[in-house]
Every structure is written in structure tokens, then in C-alpha cells.
Write a protein that holds these residues in place. Structure first.
Motif, short mmCIF file in Angstrom:
data_model
loop_
_atom_site.label_atom_id
_atom_site.label_comp_id
_atom_site.label_asym_id
_atom_site.label_seq_id
_atom_site.Cartn_x
_atom_site.Cartn_y
_atom_site.Cartn_z
N TRP A 2 39.16 33.10 62.06
CA TRP A 2 38.29 34.24 61.73
C TRP A 2 37.81 34.12 60.29
CZ3 TRP A 2 38.79 38.27 58.18
CH2 TRP A 2 37.84 39.27 58.29
N LEU A 3 38.72 33.80 59.35
CA LEU A 3 38.32 33.66 57.95
C LEU A 3 37.33 32.51 57.77
CD1 LEU A 3 41.75 34.29 56.21
CD2 LEU A 3 39.70 35.71 56.00
N ALA A 4 37.55 31.41 58.47
CA ALA A 4 36.63 30.26 58.37
C ALA A 4 35.24 30.65 58.85
CB ALA A 4 37.17 29.08 59.18
N GLU A 5 35.18 31.42 59.92
CA GLU A 5 33.89 31.87 60.43
C GLU A 5 33.22 32.84 59.46
OE1 GLU A 5 32.41 34.45 64.21
OE2 GLU A 5 33.83 32.82 64.63
N GLU A 33 53.01 30.10 41.59
CA GLU A 33 52.04 30.75 40.69
C GLU A 33 50.77 29.91 40.55
OE1 GLU A 33 54.36 31.38 37.16
OE2 GLU A 33 55.32 33.17 37.99
N THR A 34 50.92 28.60 40.53
CA THR A 34 49.76 27.70 40.45
C THR A 34 48.91 27.83 41.71
OG1 THR A 34 50.98 26.17 39.04
CG2 THR A 34 49.02 25.31 40.15
N ALA A 35 49.57 27.83 42.86
CA ALA A 35 48.83 27.97 44.13
C ALA A 35 48.08 29.30 44.16
CB ALA A 35 49.80 27.86 45.30
N LEU A 36 48.75 30.38 43.74
CA LEU A 36 48.08 31.68 43.72
C LEU A 36 46.89 31.71 42.77
CD1 LEU A 36 51.10 34.15 43.86
CD2 LEU A 36 49.19 34.02 45.48
N ALA A 37 46.98 30.98 41.67
CA ALA A 37 45.87 30.95 40.71
C ALA A 37 44.62 30.32 41.30
CB ALA A 37 46.29 30.20 39.45
N PHE A 38 44.79 29.41 42.26
CA PHE A 38 43.65 28.74 42.87
C PHE A 38 43.19 29.38 44.17
CE2 PHE A 38 45.10 25.50 39.95
CZ PHE A 38 43.91 25.02 39.46
N ALA A 39 43.91 30.39 44.63
CA ALA A 39 43.60 31.00 45.93
C ALA A 39 42.63 32.15 45.78
CB ALA A 39 44.88 31.49 46.59
N ASP A 40 41.71 32.23 46.74
CA ASP A 40 40.84 33.40 46.85
C ASP A 40 41.45 34.41 47.81
OD1 ASP A 40 38.56 32.42 45.23
OD2 ASP A 40 38.44 30.90 46.80
N ILE A 41 42.18 33.89 48.80
CA ILE A 41 42.78 34.72 49.84
C ILE A 41 44.21 34.21 50.06
CG2 ILE A 41 42.59 35.50 52.24
CD1 ILE A 41 39.63 34.47 52.11
N LEU A 42 45.13 35.13 50.34
CA LEU A 42 46.52 34.76 50.63
C LEU A 42 46.92 35.30 51.99
CD1 LEU A 42 49.47 33.87 49.94
CD2 LEU A 42 49.74 36.12 48.86
N VAL A 43 47.48 34.42 52.82
CA VAL A 43 48.12 34.84 54.06
C VAL A 43 49.57 34.42 53.92
CG1 VAL A 43 48.32 34.46 56.55
CG2 VAL A 43 46.06 34.67 55.51
N ALA A 44 50.48 35.40 53.96
CA ALA A 44 51.91 35.13 53.80
C ALA A 44 52.66 35.51 55.06
CB ALA A 44 52.45 35.90 52.61
N VAL A 45 53.54 34.63 55.49
CA VAL A 45 54.43 34.89 56.62
C VAL A 45 55.80 35.19 56.01
CG1 VAL A 45 55.50 33.93 58.68
CG2 VAL A 45 53.12 33.37 58.13
N TRP A 46 56.23 36.44 56.13
CA TRP A 46 57.44 36.89 55.45
C TRP A 46 58.23 37.79 56.36
CZ3 TRP A 46 57.95 41.73 52.23
CH2 TRP A 46 59.13 41.74 51.52
N ASP A 47 59.53 37.61 56.42
CA ASP A 47 60.38 38.41 57.28
C ASP A 47 60.96 39.64 56.59
OD1 ASP A 47 62.35 37.34 55.69
OD2 ASP A 47 63.35 36.23 57.30
N GLY A 48 60.58 39.89 55.35
CA GLY A 48 61.05 41.06 54.63
C GLY A 48 62.36 40.83 53.89
N GLU A 49 62.95 39.66 54.05
CA GLU A 49 64.23 39.35 53.40
C GLU A 49 63.98 38.54 52.12
OE1 GLU A 49 67.22 40.39 54.55
OE2 GLU A 49 66.20 41.43 56.19
N SER A 50 65.00 38.51 51.26
CA SER A 50 64.93 37.72 50.03
C SER A 50 64.92 36.23 50.35
CB SER A 50 66.14 38.02 49.15
OG SER A 50 66.10 39.36 48.73
N PRO A 51 64.34 35.41 49.47
CA PRO A 51 64.37 33.95 49.67
C PRO A 51 65.81 33.46 49.70
CG PRO A 51 62.86 34.52 47.90
CD PRO A 51 63.60 35.77 48.26
#
Length: 166
Positions: A53-56, A144-162
Motif C-alpha cells: 500500500w505504501l509503495a503504491e 538511531e541512524t536508521a531512524l534518521a534516514f527513514a521517512d516512515i517507520l513500521v515496527a513489529v513490537w509485542d509490547g515487551e522490553s527488548p
């Protein structure tokens, strides 16, 4: 007070930028992805739907000013890491959908399918260790480097700590 018009700051012949959006896909490794009914496969399907969807939508945008961006079709590129789980799924989706893939890793990645397809691989030189380093600084810097270059973020997170690298 010193004032200059915005036009005076722009060089007369500045190179135009490619019209691209960068999607950072980040998330858990396989052991943290859900199992069962609405498990990993379901999650990966939803991730693929979001990426498609984002690519389109990226190709439809008129937000790329002709004075700044090259006159060519906009595209979405995928930026992710090299871990099994969300990163690998994002890389496989990029390859399947024909989207440019860029890899950002804390340390030198070993071979594998996503690496063969990637148009760019950047390794930040963190120490290679099977255990979590005493601090998370190399991985925090990578994120932090990846976030600096991102326009959009999709995160898969289970709500728990790393839980480290293991």
C-alpha cells in the motif's frame, strides 16, 4: 538583523534529488513473533499489505517539488536490518515486490538471501559477539541512524522490553 531570501541560499545548479521515500521496517526476531492462529504468517501477510500500500501511495504523491526533485517516478525503498524475523521478512517482501532494499547492520552481516538482493549494505562495525555487549550502544546507534534516514517507520513490537540479541 541580517536577512536573505530563501532563493539566495540555493545554488544556481544544485543537483536534484531522486523522488524517494524510505520505509524503515523494524521489529522482533522469529522467537518473539506470535505463534498459532494469527501467528507469524498472518503478521507477515499484514506487513506485506502495508508495504504494498505504501509503495503504491508513494508513486501517486505530488509532494515532490519539481524545483528540488528529479522528474521521474517516485519510489519507495525498504531499509531494514539482517536479523531473522521482521528484518528478513521485510527484505523478502522487498525482493518479491521489486522494491529497492537497503540494509543497515550493527556489525558485518553474514550471507543470506536478503544480502544478495540489497542495493546497499552498511555495516557500522560493532563488535561481533553472540552475547549482548555490556551496553546497547552499538545497536542503539544503528537504530538511531536508521531512524534518521527513514521517512516512515513500521515496527513489529509485542509490547515487551527488548531481550538482547539471543
Amino acid at each position: 538583523m541580517f536577512y536573505r531570501s530563501k532563493e539566495s541560499f540555493l545554488p544556481k545548479r544544485a543537483p536534484k534529488l531522486p523522488p524517494e521515500l524510505t520505509l524503515l521496517v523494524a521489529g522482533h526476531r522469529d522467537d518473539r513473533l506470535p505463534r498459532g492462529g494469527e501467528g507469524r504468517d498472518y503478521l507477515i501477510q499484514r506487513l506485506e499489505e502495508v508495504i504494498c500500500w505504501l509503495a503504491e501511495e508513494a508513486t501517486r504523491t505530488d509532494g515532490f517539488s519539481a524545483t528540488v526533485y528529479q522528474a521521474k517516478d517516485p519510489r519507495l525503498r525498504i531499509l531494514t536490518g539482517v536479523s531473522d524475523g521482521t528484518d528478513r521478512a521485510a527484505a523478502e517482501i522487498a525482493e518479491t515486490q521489486g522494491l529497492p532494499l537497503q540494509i543497515l547492520a550493527a556489525n558485518e552481516p553474514s550471507g543470506g538471501p536478503p544480502l544478495k538482493y540489497a542495493e546497499r549494505i552498511v555495516a557500522l562495525g560493532a563488535p561481533e559477539s553472540p552475547n549482548q555487549p555490556p551496553d546497547d550502544s552499538p545497536y542503539t546507534f544503528r537504530d538511531e541512524t536508521a531512524l534518521a534516514f527513514a521517512d516512515i517507520l513500521v515496527a513489529v513490537w509485542d509490547g515487551e522490553s527488548p531481550r538482547g540479541l539471543g
